[in-house]
Design a protein around this motif. Structure first.
Motif, short mmCIF file in Angstrom:
data_model
loop_
_atom_site.label_atom_id
_atom_site.label_comp_id
_atom_site.label_asym_id
_atom_site.label_seq_id
_atom_site.Cartn_x
_atom_site.Cartn_y
_atom_site.Cartn_z
N GLY A 79 46.50 44.80 33.66
CA GLY A 79 45.60 43.99 34.48
C GLY A 79 44.44 43.45 33.67
N PRO A 102 38.35 44.39 38.46
CA PRO A 102 39.39 43.40 38.21
C PRO A 102 38.80 41.99 38.23
CG PRO A 102 40.01 44.86 40.02
CD PRO A 102 38.57 45.13 39.70
N ALA A 103 39.19 41.17 37.29
CA ALA A 103 38.70 39.79 37.23
C ALA A 103 39.11 38.99 38.46
CB ALA A 103 39.21 39.12 35.97
N THR A 104 40.15 39.44 39.14
CA THR A 104 40.66 38.71 40.31
C THR A 104 39.79 38.83 41.54
OG1 THR A 104 42.04 40.62 40.86
CG2 THR A 104 43.06 38.87 39.54
N VAL A 105 38.84 39.76 41.57
CA VAL A 105 37.99 39.93 42.75
C VAL A 105 36.70 39.12 42.67
CG1 VAL A 105 38.91 42.21 43.31
CG2 VAL A 105 36.80 42.03 41.99
N LYS A 107 34.75 35.20 41.29
CA LYS A 107 34.88 33.82 40.84
C LYS A 107 33.64 33.49 40.03
CE LYS A 107 35.26 29.06 42.28
NZ LYS A 107 35.26 28.11 43.38
#
Length: 129
Positions: A79, A102-105, A107
């Motif tokens: 991840g 996580p970078a996905t949480v 912007k």
């Protein structure tokens, strides 16, 4: 109370509080804004809540501002994690604590540093108090 007893008591108390647990490395390399990873790379807004699974990570609430200090370079199949600190008037107790998420949480909303440095991660990057 005798001096040897006081010294023994102090050593015992220090021994109990000086425990750090070395956790598994999340990556071998990271991207930073400087050699010490002390400059903020960017600012981001949390898109969703994230509950920290262990002490290497930070809790993030949707809408919080997150200051990003480093971006781990993921191994194949791993991840994508960044390290940072949250800022929010509502969650003052978490401000200043740096941890992974996580970078996905998040912007990214603003980039502060364009010229980045690739650094090898150290074991100390992944220890828990």
């Amino acid at each position: 109370m005798s001096y040897p007893l006081v010294i023994l008591l102090c050593v015992g108390l220090l021994h109990q509080t000086a425990r750090a647990v070395l956790m598994d490395k999340l990556a071998d390399n990271k991207i930073c804004g400087d050699a010490e990873c002390s400059y903020v790379l960017s600012m981001a807004t949390a898109l969703d809540d994230f509950i920290a699974p262990d002490c290497r990570f930070i809790n993030i609430k949707k809408g919080q501002i997150v200051y990003v200090y480093s971006k781990l370079i993921p191994e194949e199949g791993a991840g994508v994690f960044w390290s940072g600190s949250v800022y929010s008037d509502r969650y003052v107790d978490q401000m200043g604590i740096i941890g992974y998420f996580p970078a996905t949480v998040v912007k990214e909303t603003h980039t502060f540093v364009e010229d980045t440095v690739k650094i090898t991660t150290a074991d100390l990057d992944f220890y828990c108090d």
